[in-house]
Design a protein around this motif. Structure first.
Motif, mmCIF file in Angstrom:
data_model
loop_
_atom_site.group_PDB
_atom_site.id
_atom_site.type_symbol
_atom_site.label_atom_id
_atom_site.label_comp_id
_atom_site.label_asym_id
_atom_site.label_seq_id
_atom_site.Cartn_x
_atom_site.Cartn_y
_atom_site.Cartn_z
ATOM 1 N N ILE A 68 0.825 -1.215 0.000
ATOM 2 C CA ILE A 68 0.000 0.000 0.000
ATOM 3 C C ILE A 68 0.862 1.269 0.000
ATOM 4 C CG2 ILE A 68 -0.267 0.017 2.535
ATOM 5 C CD1 ILE A 68 -3.164 1.026 2.096
ATOM 6 N N GLY A 69 2.063 1.201 0.580
ATOM 7 C CA GLY A 69 2.940 2.375 0.613
ATOM 8 C C GLY A 69 3.519 2.707 -0.757
ATOM 9 N N LYS A 70 4.047 1.682 -1.415
ATOM 10 C CA LYS A 70 4.574 1.882 -2.769
ATOM 11 C C LYS A 70 3.466 2.405 -3.684
ATOM 12 C CE LYS A 70 6.844 -0.623 -6.571
ATOM 13 N NZ LYS A 70 7.234 -1.956 -7.089
ATOM 14 N N LEU A 71 2.296 1.789 -3.546
ATOM 15 C CA LEU A 71 1.144 2.184 -4.362
ATOM 16 C C LEU A 71 0.776 3.647 -4.125
ATOM 17 C CD1 LEU A 71 -0.970 0.877 -6.270
ATOM 18 C CD2 LEU A 71 -2.365 0.422 -4.251
ATOM 19 N N ALA A 72 0.811 4.045 -2.845
ATOM 20 C CA ALA A 72 0.393 5.410 -2.495
ATOM 21 C C ALA A 72 1.334 6.455 -3.089
ATOM 22 C CB ALA A 72 0.316 5.569 -0.976
ATOM 23 N N VAL A 73 2.610 6.139 -3.146
ATOM 24 C CA VAL A 73 3.560 7.089 -3.750
ATOM 25 C C VAL A 73 3.441 7.061 -5.273
ATOM 26 C CG1 VAL A 73 5.996 7.683 -4.051
ATOM 27 C CG2 VAL A 73 5.136 7.032 -1.790
ATOM 28 N N CYS A 74 3.437 5.844 -5.845
ATOM 29 C CA CYS A 74 3.348 5.739 -7.310
ATOM 30 C C CYS A 74 2.066 6.367 -7.840
ATOM 31 C CB CYS A 74 3.387 4.275 -7.739
ATOM 32 S SG CYS A 74 4.994 3.505 -7.500
ATOM 33 N N GLY A 75 0.963 6.105 -7.170
ATOM 34 C CA GLY A 75 -0.323 6.591 -7.670
ATOM 35 C C GLY A 75 -0.353 8.096 -7.788
ATOM 36 N N THR A 76 0.170 8.776 -6.791
ATOM 37 C CA THR A 76 0.125 10.240 -6.797
ATOM 38 C C THR A 76 1.203 10.825 -7.712
ATOM 39 O OG1 THR A 76 -1.060 10.380 -4.733
ATOM 40 C CG2 THR A 76 0.380 12.245 -5.259
ATOM 41 N N VAL A 77 2.374 10.214 -7.719
ATOM 42 C CA VAL A 77 3.409 10.608 -8.704
ATOM 43 C C VAL A 77 2.824 10.492 -10.119
ATOM 44 C CG1 VAL A 77 5.560 9.801 -9.788
ATOM 45 C CG2 VAL A 77 5.436 10.117 -7.299
ATOM 46 N N ASN A 78 2.123 9.397 -10.363
ATOM 47 C CA ASN A 78 1.595 9.160 -11.709
ATOM 48 C C ASN A 78 0.487 10.148 -12.067
ATOM 49 O OD1 ASN A 78 3.444 7.141 -11.821
ATOM 50 N ND2 ASN A 78 1.978 5.462 -11.611
ATOM 51 N N ASP A 79 -0.366 10.476 -11.110
ATOM 52 C CA ASP A 79 -1.413 11.459 -11.392
ATOM 53 C C ASP A 79 -0.800 12.810 -11.769
ATOM 54 O OD1 ASP A 79 -3.584 9.819 -11.149
ATOM 55 O OD2 ASP A 79 -4.139 10.471 -9.144
ATOM 56 N N LEU A 80 0.270 13.187 -11.090
ATOM 57 C CA LEU A 80 0.948 14.436 -11.445
ATOM 58 C C LEU A 80 1.574 14.331 -12.835
ATOM 59 C CD1 LEU A 80 2.689 15.278 -8.055
ATOM 60 C CD2 LEU A 80 0.793 16.535 -9.104
#
Lengths: 334, 334
Positions: A68-80
């Protein structure tokens, strides 16, 4: 009509979700930036900055290929990255159930730090709330992100014109199947790992190619079908996809058959759909293939005049309409 | 030593919370901006911007004087204002339990929109996740915020010098007692309403007075005691507070006595503690009193050389050490 109560479908990324957003949030929060409904808000701040948020409630919190931590960083990096911005700053807000193992929290936090470093973003602010046992299921993480918009970036799901080429960065369905296959109650297990990855480097390579990029989106909840339908609707074009060009791993196809799922509806966390001017398509694909997360990049279709729909030419030569998911496929995939 | 499992105390804003932040998060996320541990991150973006996040898990979600939505907007607006920034943009991310009444969601969302309008901020991006029944308790809201830092703003909890004056904007404990008094299981009920309010106008009035503002913080979780102890520790000064100058409503005092609580530890959501240069104290108080949320602003004490502790001169003339809360007073107050 709106339902009386919140259904799992309201969080699905499908039609019911869109209705909730349109009928409730967009009516209540009438800001022109919000109204564009892109993945991140672009706000003025001297320089133009992009601003986005996502909460992560994935279950299980550890899954093949990520957590969930990796996902939380990747998801928001990707949205940007999908807004054309260079991701710079991330917030991390935790809602934790009392009794949650500290070692698991440490694993998750370390995973976030490692992923942020790999993506070149700084986690600059945070918050922790703890709720009593039973008040939340283990741990939820919200990450918001701020990115800087370079002059060249003018991407939006509403910028697509007839003739533009649709590019997909790699195989679909990996994240969703990885999570589903480990979830309690499903007895099979595939060798599939989540594709969860930060895509800002891939997007940077695409921009550096000089290609005229019209739209970018990572096909997460709602899958490739959701993203393509959003593009078609917001730009008022038809999108025509060649099924033979869309990579799907054999194990993902097999798992989807067992579960009665369409891989086009299954969530991805490390893929991008890029729409570029037709003349730039080959150069865009070549640039994306130089990045580790774009090795399988390929043109999968094109936009044309017509109803805002997505048409898929199947392997046997017929054409089917690819619709958005109606409600929830499986909840808590991200 | 760290505990094995997350305790409610880890979310309290007290010592156990601070240990979690210092021992886990600050070690994992080693960013110099995060290290300052102010309420909002100040990040470069052409202009200097401030960036903050908070999740809201208050229970009950509706309480006298507010609701979780109003709280979520005010809390993040206030964190930005406390960093000296002008709050501009807010994100809104919802985690909702399946079955949550739609009418309640509408009430909350409308409350957020109304509060954002009153505070002069735009809600520009959002996210909705739904978890299955029992996966979360009704609704949690995360708001992140972005603000612009004007040239004059250089406030930090570490800027306080001996001699500086400590100003409090009004009565303490109102929010905490309002929430506690309506919470299930507590049988008394006071007439106290939460003080939940956006404080950016109050802070703007303070800056416009021309006073040299050293530090600003809203005493939420952990109460006035928490904020004063953070100030003392981060600036390496003693803070000496005159109890007779700290306004506490009679009903709040009465409720605290019944519950065995110290009002200095009870959460506020519409108060600010401002530390200013001694010569500017009167002018700062006068400016704050022009704002509707600062009518009762008063000098409550001063900084001096000495151990980083908070001393309270009591009504009977004795002096007591005001310590930070050790663990959780009552969870889910915000």
């Amino acid at each position: 009509m709106m339902e009386d109560r919140i259904l799992l479908a309201h969080g699905s990324g499908g039609k019911v979700s869109h209705r909730l957003i349109d009928d409730l949030f967009m009516k209540a929060f009438t800001d022109p930036t919000l109204n564009r409904q892109d993945d991140a808000a672009v706000v003025e701040g001297g320089a133009r900055i992009a601003f986005t948020t996502d909460s992560y409630v994935v279950k299980p919190i550890f899954f093949p290929g990520g957590d969930i931590g990796k996902l939380a960083v990747c998801g928001t990096v990707n949205d940007l990255a999908m807004s054309g911005a260079t991701p710079k700053y991330i917030s991390a807000a935790f809602i934790i159930e009392e009794g949650f193992p500290f070692t698991d929290l440490k694993t998750i936090v370390d995973s976030m730090a490692k992923t942020a470093e790999a993506a070149g973003v700084a986690i600059v602010t945070g918050d922790t709330k703890v709720v009593e046992r039973g008040g939340a299921d283990q741990i939820f993480i919200n990450t918001a992100g701020v990115g800087i918009l370079p002059g060249h970036a003018e991407v939006s799901a509403s910028n697509i014109s007839p003739g533009d080429a649709v590019i997909l960065s790699g195989s679909i369905g990996d994240h969703g199947i990885a999570v589903m296959s480990t979830r309690e109650g499903l007895s099979f297990r595939t060798a599939i790992e989540s594709d969860c990855a930060p895509l800002n480097g891939l997007v940077a390579a695409l921009f550096e190619s000089g290609a005229s990029v019209k739209a970018l989106r990572d096909p997460t909840r709602g899958g490739l079908a959701g993203t393509l339908n959003e593009f078609a609707a917001q730009s008022g074009v038809s999108l025509n996809v060649d099924e033979t060009a869309v990579p799907i791993k054999a194990q993902v196809n097999g798992a989807c058959e067992m579960l009665g799922l369409d891989p086009y509806h299954v969530a991805n966390e490390g893929k991008v759909v890029a729409v570029v001017a037709a003349d730039d398509a080959e150069k865009a694909v070549a640039a994306m293939r130089t990045n580790e997360y774009g090795r399988e990049a390929a043109i999968i279709g094109a936009a044309s005049e017509g109803k805002p729909r997505v048409y898929v030419k199947t392997m046997v030569g017929t054409t089917r309409i690819l619709d958005m998911l109606i409600g929830e496929q499986l909840p808590r995939i991200c």
